[in-house]
Design an enzyme around this catalytic site. Sequence first.
Site, short mmCIF file in Angstrom:
data_model
loop_
_atom_site.label_atom_id
_atom_site.label_comp_id
_atom_site.label_asym_id
_atom_site.label_seq_id
_atom_site.Cartn_x
_atom_site.Cartn_y
_atom_site.Cartn_z
CB SER A 10 -8.76 -7.23 0.67
OG SER A 10 -10.16 -7.31 0.91
CB CYS A 59 -1.28 -1.87 -0.45
SG CYS A 59 -0.99 -0.10 -0.62
#
Length: 497
Positions: free
Chosen positions: A227, A282
């Site tokens: 993240s 992602c």
Amino acid sequence: MAATISHWLGNKTFTGTSGNTAPVTNPATGAITGRVALASAEDARTVIDSAAEAFPGWRDTSLAKRTTVLFKFRELLNDRKQELAAIITAEHGKVLSDALGEVSRGQEVVEFACGIAHLLKGGMTENASTNIDVASIRQPLGPVAVISPFNFPAMVPMWFFPIAIAAGNTVVLKPSEKDPTAAVWIAELWAEAGLPAGVFNVLQGDKTAVDELLINPTIKAISFVGSTPIARYVYQTGTAHGKRVQALGGAKNHAIVLPDADLNAAADAMVNAGYGSAGERCMAISVLVAVGDIADNLVAKIADRTKSLRIGDGTKNSDMGPLVTWQHRDKVVSYIDAGEADGATVVVDGRRVQADGSAGGFWLGPTLLDHVRTDMSVYTDEVFGPVLSVVRVDSYDEALELVNAGPYGNGTAIFTGDGGVARRFQNEVQVGMVGINVPIPVPTAYYSFGGWKHSLFGDIHAHGTDGVHFFTRGKVVTSRWLDRSHGGINLGFPQSG
């Protein structure tokens, strides 16, 4: 009693001294299947020391011998990739076909690294000055670390460690504590391939292990995927301690669909890219930007396609499995709740899914939200689940502005039949990886992977020639072999001639 998943150093398992563990679950059942060791700082230093001890010998091993090991690893992985895929499904939850695809994409980088000899070639200029030769060479950095996320426990580490090892570095891999077994399986395969002890090591753990990798002076470089807040922390901490860092962060990937696009093909692409691997990618498309008056038709086509998706245990005949943990499932549900409360239309509601699997599984079906605004949290945040948000705009320019205004710049796509618009988009969009009628534009291994803006901290992308440059450093050697005619002292500045 659940088995303990240990560290790996010296080509054998290492239990560590901390005594701390964390549960590892099967997301399709909720059952605890193992307990992963959580390293203390002392344990981390022991693993790092193993990499340091092995480095001089591996650095000085010939390229021919290094690539022999790489080729053997590639063959073993190809023969046994079904085993690795089964491990991934058991701990991550993605369906077997998706897990096998992950392994295959990672293997592309292994194959790329098998050709490292060509990529490490330097250059030489004879007689750059009279009787002076100049040559460039690339050398390994030393022990390096790879910190990988839960969503790709095999592919993401393989973006980095094959190139690092082929270039002469030693590696410490810190996998996610959510699905740690794949890393140990890979380590065992390296040992079987003939990799010397200490060249590839696995450090299990949480923030304690990560922090030791970031501050320990023995580690020369860090490759991280995760993240954005953690990527920023890794980059800032690692560089503050003198390390070379590439930290790949989060994403909010948009797909623009123009009125001239093939809407059936676009709808297929949105389902594949939005809901594959339960959206835990992602590079997943999480925002569909519908341009003009196509939105109603396109949303209906996507909704209709979700009806045929089979949600269930990844070992069965399913299209989409569970999310990785119940905590993550509940977090994704909270974004759906918030979007609905803020006025988004819930066209397909994954909260009501009837999955083919255990009642204890971490299930969430495909969710389609229409009329999403850019001030909603389901739009602004990286949800990382099977949630596709539809934003309606009137023009291409408005769509482009929407993409470029976002803080992330990982991946994007455009669906159109107009080559001129596509060329304009690839030139104007502020995103690192662009797909034209391709929903998940993950580059092949000989190109490099990485985004822009808050999707990447550091200047060098993963794998490809960027990866080779990241795991090596250049050196220029200027040499002259003196003969008897040389003599005398000259304090003037040396000149070419």
